[in-house]
Design a protein around this motif. Sequence first.
Motif, short mmCIF file in Angstrom:
data_model
loop_
_atom_site.label_atom_id
_atom_site.label_comp_id
_atom_site.label_asym_id
_atom_site.label_seq_id
_atom_site.Cartn_x
_atom_site.Cartn_y
_atom_site.Cartn_z
N VAL A 180 7.36 0.38 2.04
CA VAL A 180 8.24 1.55 2.10
C VAL A 180 7.62 2.73 1.36
N TYR A 181 6.31 2.67 1.13
CA TYR A 181 5.62 3.72 0.39
C TYR A 181 4.53 4.34 1.25
N PRO A 182 4.19 5.61 1.00
CA PRO A 182 3.11 6.27 1.76
C PRO A 182 1.74 5.65 1.49
N ALA A 183 0.74 6.21 2.15
CA ALA A 183 -0.59 5.61 2.17
C ALA A 183 -1.25 5.55 0.79
N GLY A 184 -0.97 6.53 -0.07
CA GLY A 184 -1.58 6.54 -1.40
C GLY A 184 -1.29 5.26 -2.17
N HIS A 185 -0.10 4.72 -1.99
CA HIS A 185 0.26 3.44 -2.63
C HIS A 185 -0.69 2.34 -2.19
N LEU A 186 -0.94 2.28 -0.89
CA LEU A 186 -1.85 1.24 -0.38
C LEU A 186 -3.25 1.39 -0.95
N TYR A 187 -3.74 2.61 -1.04
CA TYR A 187 -5.10 2.83 -1.55
C TYR A 187 -5.22 2.43 -3.02
N VAL A 188 -4.21 2.77 -3.81
CA VAL A 188 -4.25 2.42 -5.24
C VAL A 188 -4.26 0.91 -5.42
N TYR A 189 -3.40 0.23 -4.70
CA TYR A 189 -3.30 -1.22 -4.89
C TYR A 189 -4.41 -1.97 -4.15
N THR A 190 -5.06 -1.30 -3.20
CA THR A 190 -6.28 -1.89 -2.64
C THR A 190 -7.38 -1.93 -3.71
N LEU A 191 -7.48 -0.85 -4.47
CA LEU A 191 -8.43 -0.82 -5.59
C LEU A 191 -8.10 -1.92 -6.60
N LEU A 192 -6.83 -2.06 -6.93
CA LEU A 192 -6.43 -3.11 -7.88
C LEU A 192 -6.64 -4.51 -7.29
N TYR A 193 -6.51 -4.62 -5.98
CA TYR A 193 -6.75 -5.89 -5.29
C TYR A 193 -8.17 -6.38 -5.56
N PHE A 194 -9.13 -5.48 -5.46
CA PHE A 194 -10.53 -5.86 -5.70
C PHE A 194 -10.83 -6.02 -7.19
N LEU A 195 -10.21 -5.18 -8.03
CA LEU A 195 -10.45 -5.28 -9.47
C LEU A 195 -9.90 -6.57 -10.07
N THR A 196 -8.88 -7.11 -9.45
CA THR A 196 -8.23 -8.30 -10.00
C THR A 196 -8.55 -9.57 -9.21
N GLY A 197 -9.67 -9.56 -8.48
CA GLY A 197 -10.05 -10.75 -7.73
C GLY A 197 -9.03 -11.12 -6.68
#
Length: 429
Positions: A96-113
């Motif tokens: 339910v969030y715009p694209a910026g949310h996805l990009y931020v948590y994509t970065l965290l996805y890779f940073l946190t294995g």
Amino acid sequence: MSRKVIKSSRSRLTRLFDSLKPENLISTLIGLFTDVSYIPVICFLLIVFELALNLLIVQRVKYTEIDWSTYMQQVRCFLNGTLDYNNISGDTGPIVYPAGHLYVYTLLYFLTGQGKSIQLGQYFFILLYLFNLIAVFNIYNRVRKVPPYVLMMMCLTSYRIHSIYSLRLFNDPVAMFALYLSVNLILSKHWKSAALLFSIGVSIKMNILLFAPGLLITFLEETGPYNTLKYLSICAFTQIFLGLPFLLTYPVNYLTRSFNLGRIFLYKWTVNWRCISETLFLNRNFHLILLVLHVILLVIFFGKRYSSLLRKPKFWSKVTFQTRIRNKINSNQDKLTNSRILLTLFTSNLIGITVARSLHYQFYVWYYHSIPYLIWSTNYSTVSKLCLMGLIELCWNTYPSTIMSCWLLHLSHISLIYSLWKQTNRLTC
């Protein structure tokens, strides 16, 4: 020259030793906590303390899963090539969030294995919290309206805020960090960068739009209509650019999901409407009434400023505004002070929060760091100001919310808004 240096050094040492004398030490300590000139010193000490405190929280307090796993599942959908917002979802529902949310948590996805190392995510949010504090402290240092001891209370007394940052990993703090960076740039008159960061904040979570009415009047008063259109275009282009992969494929699904103004909230999580029945809470007519109240409050606060601004003969003169900006001419009529800019932005946000259809506990960060400034902009006594801060904090730390905590929160917001409204005509530029 050397004699002057020696004499100056002796003078400084004399003042230092004088301040350490028992009879002067108490007044020095009192000044440290009450004198706004000591804000940089207090803020530096608070940053160091907060670093240690948040590391201790992560080490000693158990992490509570709420939305992190859902965010990671949504990112996996995105990385697997899904661009239809109707098909990007997780355990707690669709995105339910715009694209910026996805990009931020994509970065965290890779940073946190791939989202498995939650503690690394917590460390990221500790850094986010510290950088957010630096941005907030810089704002308070520029206006120097709130005494240092209040900033200490802001940092050290809220269990809820520390929990939201270090133990929950919500996206609200990320959006607010972009907002406070934007505010810093506004105070420095870097309008283009401010517009860009404001729009980035909106792309992470829509609550940043609550600042939009205040931002609009700030742009108009400070830069004129033509530049305002330019900065609003930057905001719009940023949204289009960030959402481009989804707008080119499933535009309707993206817009209706990420900017869903009719989203239904869960009654069990509400902080501000436990005082009404669930049936009324979900009623569309009730939502419409709140929207009308929102518009009325904005008109009451900013209507006169908009209308008087439009009536100014020189308002539509592009040359006048460009010359004023280029020459950096300061005048009480043509340029807002940092204090008034802040009050405009923060009041705009407070009005939206007061009439929000629902507030969840993580939404506290939407206005927590602006509360001291708003309260210290009223004409209440110091004791009343501290009591108001305490009441708001008490309401947000009552879990689950009660009828009493909801009414107290509404009364606190209404009393704050009323006092700010009374002060509106007395503000100096």
